[in-house]
Design an enzyme around this catalytic site. Structure first.
Site, PDB file in Angstrom:
ATOM      1  N   HIS A 193      30.048 -13.394  -0.824  1.00  7.19           N
ATOM      2  CA  HIS A 193      29.944 -14.832  -0.558  1.00  7.19           C
ATOM      3  C   HIS A 193      29.390 -15.040   0.854  1.00  7.19           C
ATOM      4  O   HIS A 193      29.760 -14.308   1.775  1.00  7.19           O
ATOM      5  CB  HIS A 193      31.329 -15.489  -0.660  1.00  7.19           C
ATOM      6  CG  HIS A 193      31.337 -16.926  -0.253  1.00  7.19           C
ATOM      7  ND1 HIS A 193      30.900 -17.932  -1.091  1.00  7.19           N
ATOM      8  CD2 HIS A 193      31.695 -17.520   0.910  1.00  7.19           C
ATOM      9  CE1 HIS A 193      31.016 -19.090  -0.463  1.00  7.19           C
ATOM     10  NE2 HIS A 193      31.501 -18.872   0.761  1.00  7.19           N
ATOM     11  N   GLY A 253      -6.686   0.130  -4.301  1.00  6.22           N
ATOM     12  CA  GLY A 253      -5.449  -0.608  -4.480  1.00  6.22           C
ATOM     13  C   GLY A 253      -5.476  -1.597  -5.625  1.00  6.22           C
ATOM     14  O   GLY A 253      -4.440  -2.124  -6.023  1.00  6.22           O
ATOM     15  N   GLY A 254      -6.675  -1.885  -6.156  1.00  7.14           N
ATOM     16  CA  GLY A 254      -6.763  -2.754  -7.318  1.00  7.14           C
ATOM     17  C   GLY A 254      -6.385  -4.202  -7.042  1.00  7.14           C
ATOM     18  O   GLY A 254      -6.356  -4.668  -5.897  1.00  7.14           O
ATOM     19  N   THR A 255      -6.060  -4.912  -8.109  1.00  5.42           N
ATOM     20  CA  THR A 255      -5.772  -6.347  -8.029  1.00  5.42           C
ATOM     21  C   THR A 255      -4.605  -6.646  -7.109  1.00  5.42           C
ATOM     22  O   THR A 255      -4.681  -7.530  -6.245  1.00  5.42           O
ATOM     23  CB  THR A 255      -5.489  -6.905  -9.435  1.00  5.42           C
ATOM     24  OG1 THR A 255      -6.649  -6.761 -10.252  1.00  5.42           O
ATOM     25  CG2 THR A 255      -5.107  -8.382  -9.366  1.00  5.42           C
ATOM     26  N   CYS A 256      -3.498  -5.944  -7.270  1.00  3.45           N
ATOM     27  CA  CYS A 256      -2.280  -6.251  -6.516  1.00  3.45           C
ATOM     28  C   CYS A 256      -2.533  -6.277  -5.020  1.00  3.45           C
ATOM     29  O   CYS A 256      -2.167  -7.218  -4.318  1.00  3.45           O
ATOM     30  CB  CYS A 256      -1.186  -5.245  -6.850  1.00  3.45           C
ATOM     31  SG  CYS A 256       0.327  -5.486  -5.885  1.00  3.45           S
ATOM     32  N   GLU A 280     -12.951   5.235  -7.668  1.00  8.29           N
ATOM     33  CA  GLU A 280     -12.810   3.809  -7.378  1.00  8.29           C
ATOM     34  C   GLU A 280     -14.194   3.210  -7.136  1.00  8.29           C
ATOM     35  O   GLU A 280     -14.941   3.689  -6.289  1.00  8.29           O
ATOM     36  CB  GLU A 280     -11.932   3.587  -6.140  1.00  8.29           C
ATOM     37  CG  GLU A 280     -11.805   2.127  -5.718  1.00  8.29           C
ATOM     38  CD  GLU A 280     -11.348   1.218  -6.837  1.00  8.29           C
ATOM     39  OE1 GLU A 280     -12.097   0.274  -7.166  1.00  8.29           O
ATOM     40  OE2 GLU A 280     -10.267   1.467  -7.404  1.00  8.29           O
TER      41      GLU A 280
END
Length: 459
Positions: free
Chosen positions: A441, A39-42, A34
């Site tokens: 419902h 964790g990247g973009t998200c 890394e």
């Protein structure tokens, strides 16, 4: 001398860490690399922080609507953007730290921080150290595109990444790009108190969507005071004092928009330009996306590309599905393919849009006989009760097989309800399974049987 591993994973976005964990559990030695944030973009600049901001903006909006629900707040609702940002940072940071701690705790897994570049088809160099593996997996993601337009280098601008550092309410936020990222930020900051103008070069917002979806989203945003400029065939940028001036060649409206801040939300590009892909012989397309086959293999044996960098999906869920495809194919001898998955995504405006399967345009292009139905949210009890009656439910089915072809649910709970239909589509079951189901419902999902009972020939 190079360090040898069973697998090297470049990038810790949605696919990489899960793949490392799966390989680790199988007893394989793994190096995962890394260069920036785990964790990247998200985790850092996408889903998690932006939806946290969306939640804050929704709370502000709801507070302002108090009289609609029978309560009143004395005085104006004041937005503390430093507090909003702090909440976002805490939520996002927690996820970021969790990914890193998870990876560092895996058996047989070596975590390396640095920039990876290929030396050859089986060797990657990081911090001047060569790493070698017979299997290499690229999960480097993408970033905001900076479109070539007159004056772009003369003005300060924000992207989805740098927006994460904003701790104030812009006086007037100009957004170039009327699709998912731009619209989410637009509504968010309008609710925080900014004047917002969205500039879109195309004839309508979110151009990949059906016209009725685009039109309804536009109406929803304009009702909140967001300015929409369509058909902006030429956009130019300049500074006038401390203000940003966007020149627009639109069919209607003023030829200039004067704002305090500029956000570019005009698409994404892959992070593939500085990986040394040519040293490994890896083929990319004209946009820089790594070319992969139906099982996410590149043209070089032993190298796979997962997530946003392969151009086969631009969402966290498609990236995670890439991991599942690769892991199952390699570890349990499955034959999962990208072409097996059904298109599905959401637009996180309020109300949200949940999408699955084919659009109307795609159904028409296919030439198949189809049936369709559409139901306004104003006639959905749960939406009325919650005070959110904008939008509609729209479903199309194949006239012969009775399989659901596609759906758009724009309205209260649309991003969740759409999965009822998506799961039936994966089961390859007829729409009558949903039509005959008894749902709880009061919910939005309970109206799906009613909606499906009113199918008519597709127009």
């Amino acid at each position: 001398m190079s360090h040898k591993f069973d697998a090297i994973i470049i990038g810790t976005g949605q696919a990489g860490p899960s793949l490392a964990a799966r390989f680790s559990a199988a007893g394989m030695t793994v190096a995962i690399i890394e260069r920036h944030k785990f964790g990247g973009t998200c985790v850092n600049t996408g889903c998690i922080p932006t939806k946290t901001l969306v939640a804050s903006a929704y709370a502000v909006h709801l507070a302002r609507r108090g009289t609609d629900y029978g309560f009143a707040i004395d005085g104006n609702v004041k937005v503390d953007m430093k507090g909003v940002k702090a909440r976002k940072d805490e939520v996002s940071g927690r996820s970021n730290r969790a990914v890193e701690q998870w990876l560092r705790g895996l058996a047989n897994c070596t975590v390396i921080q640095g920039h990876a570049r290929f030396d050859s088809a089986h060797t990657v160099r990081v911090n001047d150290e060569p790493l070698e593996a017979s299997r290499i997996f690229i999960n480097v993601g993408g970033r905001a595109s900076v479109p070539s337009m007159p004056g772009i280098n003369d003005v300060p601008f924000l992207t989805n990444s740098s927006m994460m550092d904003v701790d104030l309410v812009p006086e007037h936020l100009i957004i170039v790009g009327g699709s998912y990222v731009g619209l989410e930020f637009g509504q968010m900051y309008r609710r925080f108190g900014s004047e917002v103008t969205v500039i879109e070069m195309g004839p309508r917002l979110i151009g990949r969507e059906d016209e009725d979806v685009s039109m309804n989203v536009k109406e929803i945003l304009e009702a909140e005071g967001i300015h929409i400029r369509l058909n902006a065939k030429c956009v130019s940028l300049a500074m006038r004092g401390d203000k940003v001036v966007a020149g627009v060649s639109c069919e209607e409206g003023s030829p200039e928009v004067l704002g305090s801040h500029l956000l570019l939300a005009a698409g994404r590009i892959p992070n593939t330009q500085d990986l040394g892909l040519d040293q490994a012989g890896i083929v990319t397309d004209e946009r820089g996306y790594i070319v992969v086959d139906d099982e996410l293999r590149t043209n070089v044996p032993g190298i796979w590309a997962l997530g946003d960098c392969n151009g086969r999906g631009a969402f966290t869920h498609t990236s995670y599905n890439d991991y599942e495809i690769v892991a199952d194919n390699l570890l349990i001898g499955d034959h999962r393919r990208v072409s097996d998955r059904i298109q599905a995504y959401a637009l996180y405006t309020d109300p949200p849009l949940g999408r699955c399967g084919m659009t109307d345009a795609e159904i028409r292009k296919s030439g198949r006989a189809a049936l369709a139905t559409k139901h306004p949210m104003s006639r959905v009890g749960r939406a009325v009760e919650k005070g959110g009656t904008q939008g509609f439910i729209k479903i199309s089915v194949d006239a012969e097989s009775k399989h659901i072809l596609g759906a758009a649910i724009l309205g209260t709970g649309g991003d969740e309800v759409v999965h009822v239909l998506l799961d039936v589509m994966y089961a390859k079951a007829p729409y009558t399974v949903v039509q005959r189901a008894m749902h709880i419902h009061p919910t939005v999902a309970e109206f799906l049987p009613t909606v499906l009972s009113k199918l008519e020939p597709f127009a």
